[in-house]
Each structure stands twice: as structure tokens, then as C-alpha cells.
Design a protein around this motif. Structure first.
Motif, PDB file in Angstrom:
ATOM      1  N   SER A 263       0.823  -1.209   0.000  1.00 44.05           N
ATOM      2  CA  SER A 263       0.000   0.000   0.000  1.00 44.05           C
ATOM      3  C   SER A 263       0.854   1.254   0.000  1.00 44.05           C
ATOM      4  O   SER A 263       1.939   1.280   0.578  1.00 44.05           O
ATOM      5  N   TRP A 264       0.362   2.306  -0.665  1.00 40.83           N
ATOM      6  CA  TRP A 264       0.937   3.638  -0.476  1.00 40.83           C
ATOM      7  C   TRP A 264       0.659   4.078   0.957  1.00 40.83           C
ATOM      8  O   TRP A 264      -0.410   3.801   1.511  1.00 40.83           O
ATOM      9  N   ASP A 265       1.598   4.772   1.555  1.00 42.88           N
ATOM     10  CA  ASP A 265       1.415   5.193   2.942  1.00 42.88           C
ATOM     11  C   ASP A 265       0.242   6.163   3.099  1.00 42.88           C
ATOM     12  O   ASP A 265      -0.547   6.044   4.033  1.00 42.88           O
ATOM     13  N   GLY A 266       0.112   7.119   2.188  1.00 47.66           N
ATOM     14  CA  GLY A 266      -0.968   8.098   2.327  1.00 47.66           C
ATOM     15  C   GLY A 266      -2.340   7.458   2.292  1.00 47.66           C
ATOM     16  O   GLY A 266      -3.216   7.787   3.113  1.00 47.66           O
ATOM     17  N   THR A 267      -2.553   6.545   1.343  1.00 45.24           N
ATOM     18  CA  THR A 267      -3.847   5.864   1.250  1.00 45.24           C
ATOM     19  C   THR A 267      -4.106   5.031   2.492  1.00 45.24           C
ATOM     20  O   THR A 267      -5.219   5.023   3.031  1.00 45.24           O
ATOM     21  N   ALA A 268      -3.076   4.333   2.954  1.00 40.17           N
ATOM     22  CA  ALA A 268      -3.235   3.499   4.149  1.00 40.17           C
ATOM     23  C   ALA A 268      -3.522   4.359   5.382  1.00 40.17           C
ATOM     24  O   ALA A 268      -4.354   3.991   6.230  1.00 40.17           O
ATOM     25  N   ILE A 269      -2.855   5.496   5.499  1.00 40.72           N
ATOM     26  CA  ILE A 269      -3.083   6.375   6.642  1.00 40.72           C
ATOM     27  C   ILE A 269      -4.506   6.921   6.624  1.00 40.72           C
ATOM     28  O   ILE A 269      -5.163   7.038   7.679  1.00 40.72           O
ATOM     29  N   ASN A 270      -4.999   7.252   5.440  1.00 38.91           N
ATOM     30  CA  ASN A 270      -6.392   7.702   5.351  1.00 38.91           C
ATOM     31  C   ASN A 270      -7.356   6.592   5.765  1.00 38.91           C
ATOM     32  O   ASN A 270      -8.354   6.843   6.452  1.00 38.91           O
ATOM     33  N   MET A 271      -7.073   5.339   5.373  1.00 39.37           N
ATOM     34  CA  MET A 271      -7.906   4.218   5.819  1.00 39.37           C
ATOM     35  C   MET A 271      -7.784   4.029   7.323  1.00 39.37           C
ATOM     36  O   MET A 271      -8.770   3.707   7.995  1.00 39.37           O
ATOM     37  N   TRP A 272      -6.592   4.227   7.858  1.00 43.24           N
ATOM     38  CA  TRP A 272      -6.346   4.129   9.300  1.00 43.24           C
ATOM     39  C   TRP A 272      -7.276   5.085  10.041  1.00 43.24           C
ATOM     40  O   TRP A 272      -7.938   4.709  11.023  1.00 43.24           O
ATOM     41  N   LYS A 273      -7.343   6.315   9.550  1.00 40.35           N
ATOM     42  CA  LYS A 273      -8.204   7.316  10.188  1.00 40.35           C
ATOM     43  C   LYS A 273      -9.683   6.970  10.026  1.00 40.35           C
ATOM     44  O   LYS A 273     -10.468   7.085  10.974  1.00 40.35           O
ATOM     45  N   GLU A 274     -10.049   6.554   8.836  1.00 41.44           N
ATOM     46  CA  GLU A 274     -11.464   6.308   8.530  1.00 41.44           C
ATOM     47  C   GLU A 274     -12.011   5.046   9.193  1.00 41.44           C
ATOM     48  O   GLU A 274     -13.226   4.910   9.362  1.00 41.44           O
ATOM     49  N   THR A 275     -11.126   4.107   9.563  1.00 45.06           N
ATOM     50  CA  THR A 275     -11.579   2.863  10.200  1.00 45.06           C
ATOM     51  C   THR A 275     -11.247   2.833  11.686  1.00 45.06           C
ATOM     52  O   THR A 275     -11.286   1.761  12.310  1.00 45.06           O
ATOM     53  N   GLU A 346       1.778  10.299  16.109  1.00 42.04           N
ATOM     54  CA  GLU A 346       1.834   8.973  16.729  1.00 42.04           C
ATOM     55  C   GLU A 346       1.813   7.873  15.672  1.00 42.04           C
ATOM     56  O   GLU A 346       2.519   6.861  15.794  1.00 42.04           O
ATOM     57  N   ARG A 347       1.011   8.050  14.634  1.00 40.75           N
ATOM     58  CA  ARG A 347       0.991   7.071  13.545  1.00 40.75           C
ATOM     59  C   ARG A 347       2.364   6.954  12.901  1.00 40.75           C
ATOM     60  O   ARG A 347       2.819   5.858  12.576  1.00 40.75           O
ATOM     61  N   PHE A 348       3.022   8.098  12.708  1.00 40.24           N
ATOM     62  CA  PHE A 348       4.350   8.095  12.112  1.00 40.24           C
ATOM     63  C   PHE A 348       5.316   7.244  12.935  1.00 40.24           C
ATOM     64  O   PHE A 348       6.102   6.461  12.394  1.00 40.24           O
ATOM     65  N   LYS A 349       5.260   7.361  14.241  1.00 46.90           N
ATOM     66  CA  LYS A 349       6.141   6.578  15.112  1.00 46.90           C
ATOM     67  C   LYS A 349       5.836   5.090  15.015  1.00 46.90           C
ATOM     68  O   LYS A 349       6.746   4.253  15.063  1.00 46.90           O
ATOM     69  N   PRO A 354       9.841   4.865  17.042  1.00 47.86           N
ATOM     70  CA  PRO A 354       9.721   6.048  17.894  1.00 47.86           C
ATOM     71  C   PRO A 354      10.605   7.211  17.464  1.00 47.86           C
ATOM     72  O   PRO A 354      10.249   8.371  17.615  1.00 47.86           O
ATOM     73  N   ASN A 355      11.775   6.886  16.912  1.00 54.77           N
ATOM     74  CA  ASN A 355      12.699   7.924  16.461  1.00 54.77           C
ATOM     75  C   ASN A 355      12.986   7.805  14.958  1.00 54.77           C
ATOM     76  O   ASN A 355      14.041   8.226  14.482  1.00 54.77           O
ATOM     77  N   GLY A 356      12.033   7.208  14.247  1.00 56.58           N
ATOM     78  CA  GLY A 356      12.207   7.059  12.810  1.00 56.58           C
ATOM     79  C   GLY A 356      13.263   6.044  12.425  1.00 56.58           C
ATOM     80  O   GLY A 356      13.865   6.126  11.351  1.00 56.58           O
ATOM     81  N   GLU A 357      13.476   5.026  13.275  1.00 56.65           N
ATOM     82  CA  GLU A 357      14.543   4.063  13.029  1.00 56.65           C
ATOM     83  C   GLU A 357      14.424   3.370  11.665  1.00 56.65           C
ATOM     84  O   GLU A 357      15.434   3.116  10.994  1.00 56.65           O
ATOM     85  N   ALA A 358      13.193   3.036  11.252  1.00 58.78           N
ATOM     86  CA  ALA A 358      13.005   2.289  10.002  1.00 58.78           C
ATOM     87  C   ALA A 358      13.342   3.121   8.770  1.00 58.78           C
ATOM     88  O   ALA A 358      13.586   2.568   7.691  1.00 58.78           O
TER      89      ALA A 358
END
Length: 386
Positions: A263-275, A346-349, A354-358
Motif C-alpha cells: 500500500s501507499w502510505d498516504g492511502t493506508a493512513i487515510n484508511m487508518w483514520k477512517e476505520t 503517533e501514527r508516524f512513530k 519512535p525515532n524514525g529508526e526504520a
């Protein structure tokens, strides 16, 4: 390439970018970034990825500048390239292809004897409002040709794993591209054909080195995609949906019963919020596929003055922040993160650590020669139609 990705990742994590908020506050405070010289100065025709530019963004820009935005959307890099190639660079004033795809534009222009893009006049950009590391990194990824810049970085994002958190639990520390191919998810997976073969190759390789080499050597490219295609064919029963647009991807999870997939991150994040957190997203340990999209002016653009005004708005803290909130992607603009709420931070972490390790392990899409794009397309077609 890993070293370059790591260094730039440190330069533009959301956490670090917030430190630049003070320097960007003046740009955020006023829409005066749009020059008064062009007030009530007509229109600008934009060809953008779907779900990038919101109605609010267009209205805000028009109110400040008097320039009306006429928006058309596309779903793939090939779609926008083919359209501009057919029109010989005419019809739009701004296009937003991926920076790494621009080599194909240069090659197509040379082949057709008609340049598709015009060089960017950097003296007309408010370049100081763009994260400097991103601005420079775009040159490595394909924004320049023969010493001239043709693309201005607009945003960046990743393609990782979306998943139904009621069905499986994935975290940034342990998630793997292989998780979506497990037998228990047969008929419950969504994937984008173009990037799906790439993530398979990255998974098989493990380090990304052979995949990197494939961009430079046709024999290596055939070897890499042959192995990826073999795996993809063997595991095709897992695939419920081959998606190509954000709408396709959203429907796969919300209507078609998919529980995991690329998944693209933006689309997934929008689904995260909507669900309410049911659908989530994570960066795999082998590295999320990472892209940068740009703002380019076609050779046949008519409203060039207006195009530069819109580019300067979209790369400002104000315009970039509106884009980040609307799309879920990361803006190139300094200070755009100020528009994001605590939940977004928080979603970004949870996605990158937590510190953007990935982020240190991101795999960047490379500049693509015409032969590479054609070769990969042949393998994609074989996978889709089998």
C-alpha cells in the motif's frame, strides 16, 4: 544508495522538520507567497496524481492569487507520460510525475525529437522554503538532465504493508514483505503490479544490491525480474486485488475483504483514520519502497507565470501542510508538519519507529532508463495476465 537514503532520512523526518518551524513561520502566516503581480491572472492547468490536491488547496490558492486551478488526475507514471507524449508536451501547465521516472521523459523527448519538459527557472522558485536535503536529493533521483533542473520536489512517501489489525499484528521491528505471502492470506491480499514485483525482488535479495544493479545492467534486470515473476506466479492465489489507484486500494480493504497487502502510505493512513485504527500500515524490515514526486512544467505549457506561482504555493509550509493533512504523504516544504495533529505524529512513530529508526533502511526508487521501464512492463504484463 543505502548510505544516501540513510543520510537524507535523518534530514527530513517529521520530528526533525518540526525544529525548522520557527524559520518557516513567516511563510506559514501569510498567503503572500503568491505574488501580487499575478493577482487575477487567469488559470493554470494541472495534471496530478489522484488525491494529491484538495478543493481547499485550490480555493486557498485562488483566493490569494486570483488564479483558477483546473485539475485533472492520473493513476500511473506511464499514463501521464503517454498523454504528454501524444500531445507533444501540450495541454497542461504543471504535471506531477515521480522524480525517478523523469529519465523516461528525457529519453522519450530525444526519441521523438520533441522535449516534453522545459527546464525550471530556479530564480523564479522560492527554493528556500523547500527542505534543502530533499531539494538536493531530487537531483540524484532524476530531477536534472544535462546540468539543468526539470523537476521540483513536491512530496515523498513510501509503499509498505497495510493490514487489518483485527486479523494480524505487524510492527516496524519485525514486519517483512513476506508476511503478505503467507498461506493463511490466500485470496485476501492486495498488491500493485508494478511495485509488487519490485518488493518481491527486494525480499528475495534482502540487501537491495542486486535490485540496484538491475537498473544499470539489462542482463541483471532480466535475472532479478525472472526470479520475482517466478515467486509471484507461484503465490498468485494469495492475490485478491491487483490495484493501480488509491480508490482501488481503498476498495480492496473496505469492500473486497483484503486483510493485508502492499500500500501507499498516504492511502493506508487515510484508511487508518477512517476505520478508527482497524486498517494500519507499517514499513517492512527489508525497506519500504520510497518515492519522491515532483512538479514539472511541460514544454508546451501556456500559463507559465501561473505555473510558477502554484509551484511556490504547493512547496510552501501552508500549501505543503494542507497537502500533508489531505493526502497523508510527506511534504517537501519546511514546517509543513505543523499542520499535522498529535494522532498523525503517533501514527508516524508506529510506522517508522519512535525515532524514525526504520527510515534508515528505506529503498529509494531509482532513475529509470527507457529500456528498464519497458523490460519491467513486460514482466508485469506476464504476471497480471497469467
Amino acid at each position: 544508495m543505502r548510505k544516501s537514503a540513510q543520510s537524507i532520512a535523518r534530514a527530513f523526518t517529521r520530528r526533525d522538520a518540526l525544529k525548522t518551524l520557527g524559520a518557516a513561520s513567516a511563510a506559514m502566516a501569510s498567503p503572500a507567497i503568491v505574488s501580487k503581480a499575478f493577482a487575477a491572472s487567469g488559470e493554470v492547468n494541472v495534471y496530478s496524481w489522484d488525491a494529491y490536491i484538495s478543493e481547499d488547496m485550490m480555493q486557498t490558492f485562488e483566493a490569494a492569487s486570483g488564479i483558477k486551478v483546473n485539475l485533472s488526475t492520473f493513476g500511473t507514471n506511464n499514463e501521464v507520460l503517454n498523454k504528454l507524449r501524444a500531445s507533444k508536451g501540450e495541454g497542461f501547465d504543471i504535471v506531477l510525475p515521480s522524480i525517478s521516472s523523469l529519465q523516461s521523459w528525457y529519453d522519450a523527448g530525444a526519441e521523438d525529437g520533441n522535449e516534453l519538459l522545459q527546464p525550471i527557472d530556479e530564480t523564479r522558485l522560492t527554493a528556500g522554503q523547500i527542505n534543502p536535503s530533499i531539494y538536493e536529493k531530487s537531483l540524484d533521483l532524476g530531477a536534472s538532465q544535462r546540468g539543468a533542473r526539470y523537476g521540483v520536489p513536491f512530496n515523498w512517501g513510501t509503499e509498505g504493508l497495510a493490514f487489518n489489525s483485527e486479523e494480524l499484528d505487524l510492527t516496524w521491528e519485525t514486519a517483512s514483505w513476506n508476511d503478505q505471502w503467507k498461506g493463511e492470506y490466500a485470496g485476501k491480499m492486495a498488491i500493485r503490479p508494478r511495485s509488487g514485483l519490485t518488493s518481491i525482488a527486494l525480499m528475495i535479495d534482502g540487501t537491495g544490491k542486486m535490485l540496484d544493479d538491475a537498473y544499470q545492467d539489462e542482463a541483471v534486470a532480466h535475472e532479478v525480474f525472472s526470479k520475482a515473476l517466478e515467486f509471484g506466479m507461484d503465490h498468485k492465489p494469495n492475490i485478491k486485488v491487483f490495484w493501480k489507484t488509491a480508490a482501488d486500494l481503498t476498495g480492496a480493504f473496505t469492500a473486497d475483504g483484503c486483510v493485508v497487502g502492499q500500500s501507499w502510505d498516504g492511502t493506508a493512513i487515510n484508511m487508518w483514520k477512517e476505520t478508527d485504527g482497524k486498517i494500519r500500515y507499517v514499513s517492512p524490515k527489508e525497506g519500504a519502497l520510497t518515492w519522491m514526486d515532483g512538479l514539472c512544467i511541460p514544454s508546451g505549457a501556456v500559463n507559465v507565470d501561473q505555473a510558477y506561482e502554484l509551484i511556490n504555493f504547493l512547496t510552501s509550509a501552508q500549501g505543503g501542510g494542507m497537502h500533508a493533512v489531505h493526502s497523508g504523504y510527506n511534504s517537501s516544504a519546511i514546517g509543513a508538519e505543523a499542520a499535522l495533529d498529535a494522532a498523525a505524529q503517533e501514527r508516524f512513530k508506529m510506522i517508522y519507529g519512535p525515532n524514525g529508526e526504520a527510515i534508515a533502511n528505506l529503498w529509494w526508487w531509482k532513475p529509470e532508463a527507457g529500456w528498464f521501464s519497458k523490460l519491467r512492463s513486460e514482466y508485469i504484463t506476464r504476471w497480471e495476465t497469467a
